[in-house]
Design a protein around this motif. Structure first.
Motif, PDB file in Angstrom:
ATOM      1  N   ILE A  43       6.205  -0.117  -7.176  1.00 42.41           N
ATOM      2  CA  ILE A  43       5.060   0.084  -6.157  1.00 42.41           C
ATOM      3  C   ILE A  43       5.274   0.774  -5.058  1.00 42.41           C
ATOM      4  O   ILE A  43       4.830   2.037  -4.716  1.00 42.41           O
ATOM      5  CB  ILE A  43       4.239  -1.255  -5.885  1.00 42.41           C
ATOM      6  N   ARG A  44       6.608   0.622  -4.507  1.00 41.82           N
ATOM      7  CA  ARG A  44       7.075   1.189  -3.333  1.00 41.82           C
ATOM      8  C   ARG A  44       7.729   2.615  -3.570  1.00 41.82           C
ATOM      9  O   ARG A  44       7.360   3.299  -2.849  1.00 41.82           O
ATOM     10  CB  ARG A  44       8.244   0.424  -2.717  1.00 41.82           C
ATOM     11  N   ILE A  45       8.190   2.495  -4.761  1.00 36.77           N
ATOM     12  CA  ILE A  45       8.553   4.039  -5.143  1.00 36.77           C
ATOM     13  C   ILE A  45       7.307   5.055  -5.244  1.00 36.77           C
ATOM     14  O   ILE A  45       7.231   6.409  -4.948  1.00 36.77           O
ATOM     15  CB  ILE A  45       9.494   4.238  -6.222  1.00 36.77           C
ATOM     16  N   ARG A  46       6.153   4.444  -5.850  1.00 39.89           N
ATOM     17  CA  ARG A  46       4.979   5.256  -6.033  1.00 39.89           C
ATOM     18  C   ARG A  46       4.381   5.617  -4.790  1.00 39.89           C
ATOM     19  O   ARG A  46       3.757   6.775  -4.778  1.00 39.89           O
ATOM     20  CB  ARG A  46       3.969   4.646  -7.001  1.00 39.89           C
ATOM     21  N   TRP A  47       4.223   4.704  -3.833  1.00 38.04           N
ATOM     22  CA  TRP A  47       3.741   4.805  -2.473  1.00 38.04           C
ATOM     23  C   TRP A  47       4.555   5.805  -1.668  1.00 38.04           C
ATOM     24  O   TRP A  47       3.733   6.502  -0.948  1.00 38.04           O
ATOM     25  CB  TRP A  47       3.562   3.491  -1.827  1.00 38.04           C
ATOM     26  N   SER A  48       5.606   6.004  -1.849  1.00 39.83           N
ATOM     27  CA  SER A  48       6.834   6.839  -1.062  1.00 39.83           C
ATOM     28  C   SER A  48       6.454   8.340  -1.607  1.00 39.83           C
ATOM     29  O   SER A  48       6.699   9.241  -0.756  1.00 39.83           O
ATOM     30  CB  SER A  48       8.292   6.407  -1.194  1.00 39.83           C
ATOM     31  N   ARG A  49       5.979   8.481  -2.707  1.00 36.34           N
ATOM     32  CA  ARG A  49       5.844   9.717  -3.270  1.00 36.34           C
ATOM     33  C   ARG A  49       4.137  10.264  -3.073  1.00 36.34           C
ATOM     34  O   ARG A  49       3.958  11.387  -3.225  1.00 36.34           O
ATOM     35  CB  ARG A  49       5.748   9.737  -4.797  1.00 36.34           C
ATOM     36  N   VAL A  50       3.503   9.301  -2.352  1.00 32.31           N
ATOM     37  CA  VAL A  50       2.082   9.951  -1.938  1.00 32.31           C
ATOM     38  C   VAL A  50       2.027  11.065  -0.804  1.00 32.31           C
ATOM     39  O   VAL A  50       2.698  10.520   0.223  1.00 32.31           O
ATOM     40  CB  VAL A  50       1.024   8.784  -1.758  1.00 32.31           C
ATOM     41  N   PRO A  51       1.577  11.866  -0.816  1.00 32.40           N
ATOM     42  CA  PRO A  51       1.676  12.906   0.086  1.00 32.40           C
ATOM     43  C   PRO A  51       0.948  12.387   1.460  1.00 32.40           C
ATOM     44  O   PRO A  51      -0.134  11.617   1.432  1.00 32.40           O
ATOM     45  CB  PRO A  51       0.783  14.317  -0.163  1.00 32.40           C
ATOM     46  N   ALA A  52       1.225  12.748   2.752  1.00 26.95           N
ATOM     47  CA  ALA A  52       0.769  12.108   3.991  1.00 26.95           C
ATOM     48  C   ALA A  52      -0.646  12.583   3.978  1.00 26.95           C
ATOM     49  O   ALA A  52      -0.983  13.786   3.766  1.00 26.95           O
ATOM     50  CB  ALA A  52       1.547  12.723   5.212  1.00 26.95           C
ATOM     51  N   GLY A  53      -1.441  11.729   4.988  1.00 28.37           N
ATOM     52  CA  GLY A  53      -3.024  12.222   4.951  1.00 28.37           C
ATOM     53  C   GLY A  53      -3.847  11.859   3.644  1.00 28.37           C
ATOM     54  O   GLY A  53      -5.209  12.311   3.691  1.00 28.37           O
ATOM     55  N   ARG A  54      -3.340  11.194   2.845  1.00 32.21           N
ATOM     56  CA  ARG A  54      -4.111  10.850   1.643  1.00 32.21           C
ATOM     57  C   ARG A  54      -4.563   9.219   1.991  1.00 32.21           C
ATOM     58  O   ARG A  54      -3.809   8.745   2.223  1.00 32.21           O
ATOM     59  CB  ARG A  54      -3.499  10.983   0.328  1.00 32.21           C
TER      60      ARG A  54
END
Length: 54
Positions: A43-54
């Motif tokens: 989960i942490r890896i996936r959230w770290s790949r989410v672009p800022a502002g989303r």
């Protein structure tokens, strides 16, 4: 999280000795912990790949 010595269980030791093992830990407990830790890491890896502002 439990320390390895805290996982010692006299009932598990008796069962494991019958099977020829030399430990008193019910291995399903550490396996369940490993599964939960893996899920948290994914989960942490996936959230770290989410672009800022989303």
């Amino acid at each position: 999280m439990a320390e390895p010595g805290e996982l010692e269980d006299p009932k598990a030791r008796a069962v494991n000795e019958k099977h020829g093992d030399d430990h008193g830990v019910n291995l399903s407990k550490p396996r369940a912990l490993a599964k939960r830790l893996t899920l948290v890491l994914q989960i942490r890896i996936r959230w770290s790949r989410v672009p800022a502002g989303r």
